[in-house]
Scaffold this motif. Structure first.
Motif, PDB file in Angstrom:
ATOM      1  N   THR A  75       0.830  -1.196   0.000  1.00  0.00           N
ATOM      2  CA  THR A  75       0.000   0.000   0.000  1.00  0.00           C
ATOM      3  C   THR A  75       0.869   1.252   0.000  1.00  0.00           C
ATOM      4  O   THR A  75       2.063   1.204   0.292  1.00  0.00           O
ATOM      5  CB  THR A  75      -0.935   0.029   1.223  1.00  0.00           C
ATOM      6  OG1 THR A  75      -0.148   0.074   2.428  1.00  0.00           O
ATOM      7  CG2 THR A  75      -1.839  -1.192   1.256  1.00  0.00           C
ATOM      8  N   ASP A 104      -1.170   6.384   7.507  1.00  0.00           N
ATOM      9  CA  ASP A 104      -2.242   7.324   7.179  1.00  0.00           C
ATOM     10  C   ASP A 104      -3.146   7.552   8.397  1.00  0.00           C
ATOM     11  O   ASP A 104      -3.478   6.612   9.128  1.00  0.00           O
ATOM     12  CB  ASP A 104      -3.070   6.777   6.013  1.00  0.00           C
ATOM     13  CG  ASP A 104      -4.180   7.715   5.599  1.00  0.00           C
ATOM     14  OD1 ASP A 104      -3.903   8.663   4.855  1.00  0.00           O
ATOM     15  OD2 ASP A 104      -5.327   7.500   6.057  1.00  0.00           O
ATOM     16  N   LEU A 128      -6.220   5.436   8.558  1.00  0.00           N
ATOM     17  CA  LEU A 128      -5.916   4.027   8.816  1.00  0.00           C
ATOM     18  C   LEU A 128      -5.756   3.789  10.308  1.00  0.00           C
ATOM     19  O   LEU A 128      -6.302   2.829  10.864  1.00  0.00           O
ATOM     20  CB  LEU A 128      -4.630   3.633   8.075  1.00  0.00           C
ATOM     21  CG  LEU A 128      -4.064   2.245   8.385  1.00  0.00           C
ATOM     22  CD1 LEU A 128      -5.033   1.152   7.961  1.00  0.00           C
ATOM     23  CD2 LEU A 128      -2.701   2.061   7.723  1.00  0.00           C
ATOM     24  N   ALA A 152      -7.079  11.091   1.247  1.00  0.00           N
ATOM     25  CA  ALA A 152      -8.009  10.046   1.684  1.00  0.00           C
ATOM     26  C   ALA A 152      -9.398  10.280   1.106  1.00  0.00           C
ATOM     27  O   ALA A 152     -10.104   9.330   0.757  1.00  0.00           O
ATOM     28  CB  ALA A 152      -8.062  10.001   3.210  1.00  0.00           C
ATOM     29  N   ASN A 164      -3.352   2.566  -3.689  1.00  0.00           N
ATOM     30  CA  ASN A 164      -3.320   3.961  -3.258  1.00  0.00           C
ATOM     31  C   ASN A 164      -4.706   4.441  -2.827  1.00  0.00           C
ATOM     32  O   ASN A 164      -4.927   5.640  -2.687  1.00  0.00           O
ATOM     33  CB  ASN A 164      -2.785   4.848  -4.397  1.00  0.00           C
ATOM     34  CG  ASN A 164      -2.471   6.258  -3.930  1.00  0.00           C
ATOM     35  OD1 ASN A 164      -1.914   6.461  -2.860  1.00  0.00           O
ATOM     36  ND2 ASN A 164      -2.842   7.246  -4.732  1.00  0.00           N
ATOM     37  N   CYS A 217      -6.190   5.060  -0.177  1.00  0.00           N
ATOM     38  CA  CYS A 217      -5.782   5.210   1.229  1.00  0.00           C
ATOM     39  C   CYS A 217      -6.858   5.876   2.068  1.00  0.00           C
ATOM     40  O   CYS A 217      -6.701   7.029   2.498  1.00  0.00           O
ATOM     41  CB  CYS A 217      -4.474   6.007   1.310  1.00  0.00           C
ATOM     42  SG  CYS A 217      -3.122   5.232   0.427  1.00  0.00           S
ATOM     43  N   GLY A 266      -7.149   0.007   1.518  1.00  0.00           N
ATOM     44  CA  GLY A 266      -6.000  -0.436   0.742  1.00  0.00           C
ATOM     45  C   GLY A 266      -5.407  -1.721   1.270  1.00  0.00           C
ATOM     46  O   GLY A 266      -5.072  -2.644   0.507  1.00  0.00           O
TER      47      GLY A 266
END
Length: 303
Positions: free
Chosen positions: A7, A12, A15, A246, A280, A282, A287
């Motif tokens: 990824t 992120d 995430l 995002a 990507n 994200c 991902g």
């Protein structure tokens, strides 16, 4: 076949905030990277686009990942023709260039830098990659050129300069302007990449938007083919002011879509020594989940 999936980043904000990927208690930078590397053989360092990477971080990442793990780096935004705030440059270089008050420029472009400062920026960038290169963890350096970098001669010359600067490294190229890979230009663009042994990045993105390159399943480097999956969210592809990456790449691939992609990926994987597949999309853990699903579909093809 040697297909590696990963990824675009592992830290992120969405995430981490979703709390679905990292196990309870996995809250330090070291713990997160070690956990990520226990599941995937590959990651893309997205942060290297926003700010210059450091050798200190590269050394830590080398120590925290197993042998055989691969880091791809995004090239710093200044090198790819994007507008760059002096605030993200090394302090001594920003001071040498002057402040917006003295230069009248809120953002800088590559062409604005004197030759000696360009040389120094390249030197520092490559120096930051060295700990990973020395430990055989450095994969490709991805140049995602700005949408206004076209196939016109002056922009072609800039890509050529980047290729010369990256001699001895594996350089991957993702174009964003349609003029590179439309029906009339694709043959010459692919020939240009092959002549310089630059890896063509195959892009998956919303099919019904105009500001993206065509998806061309071709390989231009004998050692590496690369696929980057940006999601297919038409509504968020052109985000408004203040939107994050995002927001733009918020898309969860279905199993049917991943199955179709797996067929195409297998078809190109026997034309290069390695194939890198980067998700990507994200937003939260999309991902990571999609990458794990694709790895399962590819089965024994994944190394």
């Amino acid at each position: 076949m040697n297909i590696q999936c990963g990824t675009a980043g592992w830290t992120d904000k969405t995430l981490i905030a979703c709390k679905r990927f990292y196990p309870r208690g996995c809250s330090s930078a070291e713990a997160r990277l070690r956990f990520y590397a226990s599941l995937f053989p590959l990651v893309e360092v997205d942060s290297a686009y926003y700010g210059m990477p450091s050798a200190t971080n590269s050394q830590l990442w080398a120590e925290r990942t197993p042998a055989g793990f691969t880091f791809n780096f995004k090239a710093f935004r200044l090198f790819t023709g994007h507008q760059t705030s002096p605030d993200v440059l090394p302090k001594d270089i920003a001071m040498a260039l002057g402040t917006p008050a003295t230069t009248g420029k809120k953002n800088l472009y590559y062409r604005d830098l004197p030759a000696e400062i360009r040389d120094e920026m390249w030197r520092r960038y490559l120096e930051a990659l060295e700990p990973l290169r020395q430990t055989q963890r450095l994969g490709a350096v991805l140049f995602q050129f700005a949408p206004w970098i076209t196939s016109a001669p002056q922009d072609l010359a800039h890509v050529d300069e980047c290729a010369a600067r990256m001699a001895g490294y594996t350089m991957a190229v993702e174009f964003r302007n349609k003029s590179w890979l439309d029906e009339s230009h694709a043959p010459s663009t692919l020939a240009f990449l092959r002549e310089r042994q630059l890896a063509h990045v195959i892009v998956d993105a919303p099919p019904d938007v105009t500001n993206r390159v065509d998806t061309v399943w071709e390989v231009t480097h004998p050692q590496l083919s690369m696929v980057r999956l940006h999601g297919r969210n038409t509504e968020t592809w052109n985000p408004g002011a203040g939107a994050s990456a995002a927001d733009r790449f918020n898309y969860d691939y279905s199993e049917a879509e991943l199955g179709e992609l797996a067929v195409s990926i297998r078809a190109i994987a026997d034309r290069a020594a390695k194939t890198h597949v980067i998700f990507n999309n994200c937003f939260e853990d999309q991902g990571q989940r999609n990458a794990l699903t694709l790895m399962g579909m590819l089965g024994s093809a994944v190394a």
